[in-house]
Write a protein that holds these residues in place. Structure first.
Motif, PDB file in Angstrom:
ATOM      1  N   THR A   7       9.077   2.985  24.173  1.00 40.62           N
ATOM      2  CA  THR A   7       8.043   3.630  23.369  1.00 40.62           C
ATOM      3  C   THR A   7       8.352   5.108  23.187  1.00 40.62           C
ATOM      4  O   THR A   7       8.641   5.801  24.157  1.00 40.62           O
ATOM      5  CB  THR A   7       6.660   3.494  24.040  1.00 40.62           C
ATOM      6  N   LEU A   8       8.289   5.560  21.949  1.00 44.42           N
ATOM      7  CA  LEU A   8       8.464   6.970  21.633  1.00 44.42           C
ATOM      8  C   LEU A   8       7.222   7.455  20.898  1.00 44.42           C
ATOM      9  O   LEU A   8       6.785   6.820  19.934  1.00 44.42           O
ATOM     10  CB  LEU A   8       9.690   7.176  20.739  1.00 44.42           C
ATOM     11  N   VAL A  49      12.406  -0.544  19.553  1.00 46.40           N
ATOM     12  CA  VAL A  49      11.876   0.808  19.627  1.00 46.40           C
ATOM     13  C   VAL A  49      10.448   0.740  19.098  1.00 46.40           C
ATOM     14  O   VAL A  49      10.219   0.227  18.007  1.00 46.40           O
ATOM     15  CB  VAL A  49      12.711   1.799  18.782  1.00 46.40           C
ATOM     16  N   LEU A  51       7.370   3.007  17.965  1.00 46.91           N
ATOM     17  CA  LEU A  51       6.956   4.348  17.576  1.00 46.91           C
ATOM     18  C   LEU A  51       5.430   4.394  17.571  1.00 46.91           C
ATOM     19  O   LEU A  51       4.796   3.540  16.963  1.00 46.91           O
ATOM     20  CB  LEU A  51       7.481   4.694  16.181  1.00 46.91           C
ATOM     21  N   GLN A  60       8.881  17.309  22.081  1.00 47.70           N
ATOM     22  CA  GLN A  60       9.734  16.336  22.763  1.00 47.70           C
ATOM     23  C   GLN A  60       9.531  16.431  24.278  1.00 47.70           C
ATOM     24  O   GLN A  60       9.546  15.435  24.972  1.00 47.70           O
ATOM     25  CB  GLN A  60      11.204  16.582  22.401  1.00 47.70           C
ATOM     26  N   PHE A  65       7.473   8.810  27.489  1.00 47.89           N
ATOM     27  CA  PHE A  65       7.911   7.536  26.938  1.00 47.89           C
ATOM     28  C   PHE A  65       7.602   6.446  27.952  1.00 47.89           C
ATOM     29  O   PHE A  65       7.317   6.723  29.109  1.00 47.89           O
ATOM     30  CB  PHE A  65       9.404   7.544  26.590  1.00 47.89           C
TER      31      PHE A  65
END
Length: 93
Positions: A7-8, A49, A51, A60, A65
């Protein structure tokens, strides 16, 4: 164990999708809104991935995450990693 997703957290879903989908070529598998102001997109095949865009302007450094793993028996896997000294923040059932 099998890696399911990473997870981002992103601040701009369209910009992130442009990069992961158009630039890296990861197909958008699913895109949905679980709550007002939050959007999730799953990209890739196999290990994915994820999002997450929730309207928060994250850097960032503070975004964080998570990594999702598929296991045969959740309780056994959680006990094993706890015995190794890894704290469990959350487990899904």
């Amino acid at each position: 164990m099998e890696l399911c997703w990473i997870t981002l957290h992103v601040s701009d879903m369209e910009r992130a999708l442009k990069f992961y989908n158009r630039v890296l070529g990861l197909p958008v598998t699913r895109r949905f809104s679980p709550a007002p102001g939050t959007e999730i997109a799953m990209l890739g095949e196999g290990a994915m991935v994820e999002l997450v865009c929730d309207g928060k302007n994250r850097t960032q450094r503070d975004a964080g995450f998570s990594i999702g793993m598929l296991v045969d028996a959740l309780d056994d896997a959680m006990a094993r990693v706890q015995q190794m000294g890894v704290p469990i923040a959350a487990g899904c059932r």
